[in-house]
Design a protein around this motif. Sequence first.
Motif, PDB file in Angstrom:
ATOM      1  N   ILE A 184      41.212  28.499  24.453  1.00 39.52           N
ATOM      2  CA  ILE A 184      39.872  28.624  25.547  1.00 39.52           C
ATOM      3  C   ILE A 184      39.001  27.599  25.069  1.00 39.52           C
ATOM      4  CG2 ILE A 184      37.780  29.794  25.690  1.00 39.52           C
ATOM      5  CD1 ILE A 184      39.380  32.378  25.595  1.00 39.52           C
ATOM      6  N   GLY A 185      38.902  27.106  23.982  1.00 39.79           N
ATOM      7  CA  GLY A 185      38.115  25.841  23.482  1.00 39.79           C
ATOM      8  C   GLY A 185      38.789  24.608  24.070  1.00 39.79           C
ATOM      9  N   ASN A 186      39.916  24.320  24.014  1.00 41.41           N
ATOM     10  CA  ASN A 186      40.716  23.212  24.662  1.00 41.41           C
ATOM     11  C   ASN A 186      40.324  23.154  26.055  1.00 41.41           C
ATOM     12  OD1 ASN A 186      41.791  22.327  22.247  1.00 41.41           O
ATOM     13  ND2 ASN A 186      43.669  23.203  22.555  1.00 41.41           N
ATOM     14  N   ARG A 187      40.310  24.516  26.994  1.00 40.38           N
ATOM     15  CA  ARG A 187      39.993  24.284  28.375  1.00 40.38           C
ATOM     16  C   ARG A 187      38.912  23.976  28.554  1.00 40.38           C
ATOM     17  NH1 ARG A 187      41.764  23.097  33.131  1.00 40.38           N
ATOM     18  NH2 ARG A 187      40.964  24.949  34.792  1.00 40.38           N
ATOM     19  N   ILE A 188      37.920  24.545  27.666  1.00 44.04           N
ATOM     20  CA  ILE A 188      36.601  24.088  28.004  1.00 44.04           C
ATOM     21  C   ILE A 188      36.224  22.838  27.894  1.00 44.04           C
ATOM     22  CG2 ILE A 188      34.102  24.470  26.963  1.00 44.04           C
ATOM     23  CD1 ILE A 188      34.754  27.337  26.438  1.00 44.04           C
ATOM     24  N   LYS A 189      36.772  22.235  26.702  1.00 41.56           N
ATOM     25  CA  LYS A 189      36.648  20.642  26.455  1.00 41.56           C
ATOM     26  C   LYS A 189      37.193  19.900  27.541  1.00 41.56           C
ATOM     27  CE  LYS A 189      37.218  17.053  22.983  1.00 41.56           C
ATOM     28  NZ  LYS A 189      36.742  16.294  23.815  1.00 41.56           N
ATOM     29  N   LEU A 208      39.042  32.490  37.666  1.00 40.22           N
ATOM     30  CA  LEU A 208      40.440  32.164  38.300  1.00 40.22           C
ATOM     31  C   LEU A 208      40.719  30.864  37.805  1.00 40.22           C
ATOM     32  CD1 LEU A 208      42.828  33.142  39.511  1.00 40.22           C
ATOM     33  CD2 LEU A 208      41.893  32.914  41.453  1.00 40.22           C
ATOM     34  N   GLU A 209      40.033  29.997  38.435  1.00 40.40           N
ATOM     35  CA  GLU A 209      40.063  28.404  38.008  1.00 40.40           C
ATOM     36  C   GLU A 209      40.364  28.069  36.696  1.00 40.40           C
ATOM     37  OE1 GLU A 209      38.365  24.027  39.186  1.00 40.40           O
ATOM     38  OE2 GLU A 209      37.522  25.792  40.120  1.00 40.40           O
ATOM     39  N   PHE A 210      39.623  28.633  35.828  1.00 42.70           N
ATOM     40  CA  PHE A 210      39.532  28.369  34.489  1.00 42.70           C
ATOM     41  C   PHE A 210      41.066  28.858  33.654  1.00 42.70           C
ATOM     42  CE2 PHE A 210      38.827  29.280  29.923  1.00 42.70           C
ATOM     43  CZ  PHE A 210      38.182  28.287  29.572  1.00 42.70           C
ATOM     44  N   PHE A 211      41.133  30.039  34.295  1.00 42.93           N
ATOM     45  CA  PHE A 211      42.421  30.514  33.387  1.00 42.93           C
ATOM     46  C   PHE A 211      43.786  30.469  34.077  1.00 42.93           C
ATOM     47  CE2 PHE A 211      39.194  33.302  31.406  1.00 42.93           C
ATOM     48  CZ  PHE A 211      39.598  33.102  30.131  1.00 42.93           C
ATOM     49  N   ASN A 212      43.607  29.910  35.478  1.00 44.28           N
ATOM     50  CA  ASN A 212      44.698  29.597  36.223  1.00 44.28           C
ATOM     51  C   ASN A 212      45.392  28.085  35.797  1.00 44.28           C
ATOM     52  OD1 ASN A 212      47.022  30.253  38.022  1.00 44.28           O
ATOM     53  ND2 ASN A 212      45.685  29.482  39.660  1.00 44.28           N
ATOM     54  N   VAL A 213      45.790  27.954  34.574  1.00 48.86           N
ATOM     55  CA  VAL A 213      46.548  26.920  34.194  1.00 48.86           C
ATOM     56  C   VAL A 213      47.668  27.202  33.066  1.00 48.86           C
ATOM     57  CG1 VAL A 213      44.762  25.219  34.242  1.00 48.86           C
ATOM     58  CG2 VAL A 213      44.860  26.568  32.206  1.00 48.86           C
ATOM     59  N   ASN A 214      48.683  26.403  33.002  1.00 51.21           N
ATOM     60  CA  ASN A 214      49.715  26.491  32.167  1.00 51.21           C
ATOM     61  C   ASN A 214      49.606  27.163  30.640  1.00 51.21           C
ATOM     62  OD1 ASN A 214      51.416  25.941  34.336  1.00 51.21           O
ATOM     63  ND2 ASN A 214      51.892  23.871  33.447  1.00 51.21           N
ATOM     64  N   ILE A 215      48.416  26.735  30.115  1.00 49.15           N
ATOM     65  CA  ILE A 215      48.285  27.131  28.786  1.00 49.15           C
ATOM     66  C   ILE A 215      48.096  28.526  28.641  1.00 49.15           C
ATOM     67  CG2 ILE A 215      47.513  25.063  27.852  1.00 49.15           C
ATOM     68  CD1 ILE A 215      44.672  25.905  27.708  1.00 49.15           C
ATOM     69  N   PHE A 216      47.597  29.304  29.598  1.00 52.80           N
ATOM     70  CA  PHE A 216      47.595  30.728  29.524  1.00 52.80           C
ATOM     71  C   PHE A 216      48.565  31.530  30.246  1.00 52.80           C
ATOM     72  CE2 PHE A 216      43.118  28.909  29.650  1.00 52.80           C
ATOM     73  CZ  PHE A 216      42.530  29.413  28.459  1.00 52.80           C
ATOM     74  N   GLN A 217      49.407  30.761  30.605  1.00 53.03           N
ATOM     75  CA  GLN A 217      50.690  31.429  31.287  1.00 53.03           C
ATOM     76  C   GLN A 217      51.868  32.018  30.511  1.00 53.03           C
ATOM     77  OE1 GLN A 217      50.075  32.181  34.651  1.00 53.03           O
ATOM     78  NE2 GLN A 217      48.260  30.885  34.592  1.00 53.03           N
ATOM     79  N   ASP A 218      51.730  31.493  29.301  1.00 53.53           N
ATOM     80  CA  ASP A 218      53.084  31.836  28.374  1.00 53.53           C
ATOM     81  C   ASP A 218      52.827  33.200  27.723  1.00 53.53           C
ATOM     82  OD1 ASP A 218      51.276  31.315  26.466  1.00 53.53           O
ATOM     83  OD2 ASP A 218      52.176  29.619  25.664  1.00 53.53           O
ATOM     84  N   GLY A 219      51.574  33.745  27.840  1.00 57.02           N
ATOM     85  CA  GLY A 219      51.302  34.950  27.247  1.00 57.02           C
ATOM     86  C   GLY A 219      51.243  34.941  25.749  1.00 57.02           C
ATOM     87  N   LYS A 220      51.457  33.762  25.045  1.00 56.48           N
ATOM     88  CA  LYS A 220      51.707  33.745  23.499  1.00 56.48           C
ATOM     89  C   LYS A 220      50.450  33.148  22.908  1.00 56.48           C
ATOM     90  CE  LYS A 220      56.629  33.408  23.722  1.00 56.48           C
ATOM     91  NZ  LYS A 220      57.592  32.516  23.353  1.00 56.48           N
TER      92      LYS A 220
END
Length: 76
Positions: A7-12, A64-76
Amino acid sequence: MDIKVKIGNRIKELRDKRGLTQEVLAYKSDVDRTYMNHVEKGKRNISIINLEKIIVNGLEVSMLEFFNVNIFQDGK
């Protein structure tokens, strides 16, 4: 990777794309600048309320736009 770090990386990433400083983003999000710094570094367990303020009010993107990226897709 820890969810707080993701989340921090995505915000930055989005903050940098918009040319915002942490101080400006914190002001727009109605949170303290030092809090914003800790969130970006993955050191704070951010509340859902503050996360929404940062994403919607500060970064001006949808959840949706915030979380719709690959880093959140792996579920880990």
